[in-house]
Design a protein around this motif. Structure first.
Motif, PDB file in Angstrom:
ATOM      1  N   UNK A   9     -47.420  92.247  63.132  1.00  0.00           N
ATOM      2  CA  UNK A   9     -47.535  93.506  63.852  1.00  0.00           C
ATOM      3  C   UNK A   9     -47.892  94.654  62.921  1.00  0.00           C
ATOM      4  N   UNK A  10     -47.363  94.587  61.711  1.00  0.00           N
ATOM      5  CA  UNK A  10     -47.606  95.639  60.726  1.00  0.00           C
ATOM      6  C   UNK A  10     -47.868  94.991  59.363  1.00  0.00           C
ATOM      7  N   UNK A  11     -48.713  95.678  58.580  1.00  0.00           N
ATOM      8  CA  UNK A  11     -48.992  95.199  57.228  1.00  0.00           C
ATOM      9  C   UNK A  11     -49.338  96.403  56.366  1.00  0.00           C
ATOM     10  N   UNK A  12     -48.687  96.467  55.205  1.00  0.00           N
ATOM     11  CA  UNK A  12     -48.982  97.524  54.239  1.00  0.00           C
ATOM     12  C   UNK A  12     -49.424  96.850  52.958  1.00  0.00           C
ATOM     13  N   UNK A  13     -50.592  97.226  52.464  1.00  0.00           N
ATOM     14  CA  UNK A  13     -51.108  96.655  51.223  1.00  0.00           C
ATOM     15  C   UNK A  13     -51.701  97.764  50.372  1.00  0.00           C
ATOM     16  N   UNK A  14     -51.932  97.447  49.111  1.00  0.00           N
ATOM     17  CA  UNK A  14     -52.604  98.397  48.234  1.00  0.00           C
ATOM     18  C   UNK A  14     -54.112  98.112  48.271  1.00  0.00           C
ATOM     19  N   UNK A  15     -54.882  99.144  47.984  1.00  0.00           N
ATOM     20  CA  UNK A  15     -56.333  98.952  47.974  1.00  0.00           C
ATOM     21  C   UNK A  15     -56.690  97.885  46.944  1.00  0.00           C
ATOM     22  N   UNK A  16     -57.732  97.181  47.270  1.00  0.00           N
ATOM     23  CA  UNK A  16     -58.261  96.060  46.495  1.00  0.00           C
ATOM     24  C   UNK A  16     -57.502  94.750  46.725  1.00  0.00           C
ATOM     25  N   UNK A  20     -54.881  89.092  55.796  1.00  0.00           N
ATOM     26  CA  UNK A  20     -55.393  88.266  56.894  1.00  0.00           C
ATOM     27  C   UNK A  20     -54.580  88.511  58.145  1.00  0.00           C
ATOM     28  N   UNK A  21     -55.266  88.522  59.267  1.00  0.00           N
ATOM     29  CA  UNK A  21     -54.642  88.700  60.570  1.00  0.00           C
ATOM     30  C   UNK A  21     -54.922  87.448  61.406  1.00  0.00           C
ATOM     31  N   UNK A  22     -53.969  87.144  62.271  1.00  0.00           N
ATOM     32  CA  UNK A  22     -54.086  85.943  63.093  1.00  0.00           C
ATOM     33  C   UNK A  22     -54.053  86.301  64.565  1.00  0.00           C
ATOM     34  N   UNK A  23     -54.794  85.559  65.369  1.00  0.00           N
ATOM     35  CA  UNK A  23     -54.854  85.792  66.801  1.00  0.00           C
ATOM     36  C   UNK A  23     -54.863  84.462  67.546  1.00  0.00           C
ATOM     37  N   UNK A  84     -59.223 102.022  51.382  1.00  0.00           N
ATOM     38  CA  UNK A  84     -58.372 102.967  52.104  1.00  0.00           C
ATOM     39  C   UNK A  84     -58.854 103.156  53.544  1.00  0.00           C
ATOM     40  N   UNK A  85     -60.182 103.185  53.731  1.00  0.00           N
ATOM     41  CA  UNK A  85     -60.724 103.444  55.066  1.00  0.00           C
ATOM     42  C   UNK A  85     -60.553 102.277  56.034  1.00  0.00           C
ATOM     43  N   UNK A  86     -60.015 101.160  55.547  1.00  0.00           N
ATOM     44  CA  UNK A  86     -59.735 100.034  56.429  1.00  0.00           C
ATOM     45  C   UNK A  86     -58.414 100.213  57.180  1.00  0.00           C
ATOM     46  N   UNK A  87     -57.666 101.241  56.851  1.00  0.00           N
ATOM     47  CA  UNK A  87     -56.429 101.518  57.575  1.00  0.00           C
ATOM     48  C   UNK A  87     -56.756 101.743  59.048  1.00  0.00           C
ATOM     49  N   UNK A  88     -56.159 100.923  59.902  1.00  0.00           N
ATOM     50  CA  UNK A  88     -56.505 100.943  61.323  1.00  0.00           C
ATOM     51  C   UNK A  88     -55.609  99.950  62.040  1.00  0.00           C
ATOM     52  N   UNK A  89     -55.753  99.926  63.357  1.00  0.00           N
ATOM     53  CA  UNK A  89     -55.155  98.860  64.163  1.00  0.00           C
ATOM     54  C   UNK A  89     -56.254  97.857  64.470  1.00  0.00           C
ATOM     55  N   UNK A  90     -55.956  96.588  64.219  1.00  0.00           N
ATOM     56  CA  UNK A  90     -56.923  95.523  64.488  1.00  0.00           C
ATOM     57  C   UNK A  90     -56.469  94.791  65.753  1.00  0.00           C
ATOM     58  N   UNK A 107     -51.199  96.687  62.901  1.00  0.00           N
ATOM     59  CA  UNK A 107     -51.437  97.983  62.258  1.00  0.00           C
ATOM     60  C   UNK A 107     -51.484  97.778  60.753  1.00  0.00           C
ATOM     61  N   UNK A 108     -52.634  98.056  60.155  1.00  0.00           N
ATOM     62  CA  UNK A 108     -52.827  97.911  58.708  1.00  0.00           C
ATOM     63  C   UNK A 108     -52.828  99.277  58.055  1.00  0.00           C
ATOM     64  N   UNK A 109     -52.014  99.406  57.016  1.00  0.00           N
ATOM     65  CA  UNK A 109     -52.022 100.605  56.187  1.00  0.00           C
ATOM     66  C   UNK A 109     -52.406 100.205  54.779  1.00  0.00           C
ATOM     67  N   UNK A 110     -53.456 100.826  54.259  1.00  0.00           N
ATOM     68  CA  UNK A 110     -53.915 100.558  52.900  1.00  0.00           C
ATOM     69  C   UNK A 110     -53.578 101.780  52.048  1.00  0.00           C
ATOM     70  N   UNK A 111     -52.802 101.564  50.980  1.00  0.00           N
ATOM     71  CA  UNK A 111     -52.380 102.695  50.140  1.00  0.00           C
ATOM     72  C   UNK A 111     -53.073 102.673  48.788  1.00  0.00           C
TER      73      UNK A 111
END
Lengths: 111, 114
Positions: A9-16, A20-23, A84-90, A107-111
Motif C-alpha cells: 500500500x505504501x513504499x518509501x525509498x531513496x532516489x536511485x 516493485x509493485x504487484x497487482x 524524485x519525480x516518480x513519487x506518485x500513486x500507482x 503510494x510511492x514516496x521517493x526521498x
C-alpha cells in the motif's frame, strides 16, 4: 467478486533505489492497466496488457520503468532507478469488456 | 487525442445543498464518458457512465450526470450532498467503439461543510 488487489500500500525509498509493485486483477479479466497518479493530477496510463502481451506502452518511461504479466494474470511494475519525480500513486486496473475496475493503489514516496 | 477539462479544482458545499461538478471534453466522435470518485487512500470507484441513448444517466450514491453534445459537457449532479461525499471526483473520456480506456481530467476536490 474480489476486487483488484495491489501491494504494498505504501513504499518509501531513496532516489536511485529500485522498487516493485504487484497487482492481481479481478479473476477472468484479460486486460490489465497500470496508471500513475501524481498529486493534484488525474491518473495517467502507463501500460496496457491484453493477457500476457503489451498492447500500449507508449507512455511508459522505458529507461527506468518496466512491467510484465508473464502468465497473463498477475503483473509487476518496476522502477529502477527511482527519481524524485516518480513519487506518485500507482494504480492497477483490470477489465473484461467494459469500464475499468481499479485497485486501491500503491503510494510511492521517493526521498 | 481526447482531453478532459474539469475547470474547478475545489468545490465547497454545505451538507444538504445541491452539487454540480463541471466536465468538458474534446473528442471528434461521441466518446464514452465516466465519472469516478476517489476517497482518501482509496482507488477509483465508478459512479456512472454514458455510452449512448438517454443523455441523463443515473449512478450510484444518488448521483446523476447529463451528456450535452452541443456543449461537449458531462456535468455531475446530486440534489443533496452528504458529508460522506467529500472526496476527489474525476471525469474521464474513452474513445468508444468498444474501447473503454479512459483519459482523466485533473479532478475536482469536494469539501462538505456541516
Amino acid at each position: 467478486e474480489a476486487g483488484v488487489a495491489q501491494s504494498p500500500r505504501y513504499k518509501i525509498i531513496e532516489k536511485r533505489q529500485s522498487v516493485a509493485f504487484w497487482c492481481n486483477p479481478i479473476s477472468g479479466h484479460a486486460t490489465l492497466y497500470w496508471y500513475q497518479q501524481i498529486l493534484g493530477q488525474g491518473p495517467k496510463l502507463l501500460i496496457q496488457f491484453q493477457n500476457n502481451g503489451v498492447v500500449d506502452d507508449s507512455q511508459l518511461p522505458k529507461d527506468r520503468f518496466s512491467a510484465e504479466r508473464l502468465k497473463g494474470v498477475d503483473s509487476t511494475l518496476k522502477i529502477q532507478p527511482a527519481k524524485l519525480e516518480d513519487s506518485a500513486v500507482y494504480l492497477c486496473a483490470s477489465s473484461l469488456q467494459g469500464p475499468l475496475h481499479f485497485g486501491n493503489g500503491t503510494r510511492l514516496t521517493v526521498t | 487525442a481526447q482531453s478532459v477539462t474539469q475547470p474547478d479544482i475545489h468545490i465547497t458545499v454545505s451538507e444538504g445543498a445541491s452539487l454540480e461538478l463541471r466536465c468538458n471534453y474534446s473528442y471528434g466522435a461521441t466518446p464514452y464518458l465516466f465519472w469516478y470518485v476517489q476517497s482518501p487512500g482509496q482507488g477509483l470507484q465508478l459512479l456512472l457512465k454514458y455510452f449512448s441513448g438517454d443523455t441523463l444517466v443515473q449512478g450510484i450514491k444518488g448521483f446523476e450526470a447529463e451528456f450535452k453534445r452541443s456543449q461537449s459537457s458531462f456535468n455531475l449532479r446530486k440534489p443533496s450532498v452528504h458529508w460522506s461525499d467529500a472526496a476527489e471526483y474525476f471525469c474521464a473520456v474513452a474513445p468508444g467503439g468498444g474501447s473503454y480506456i479512459p483519459t482523466f481530467g485533473r479532478g475536482t476536490s469536494l469539501i462538505v461543510h456541516p
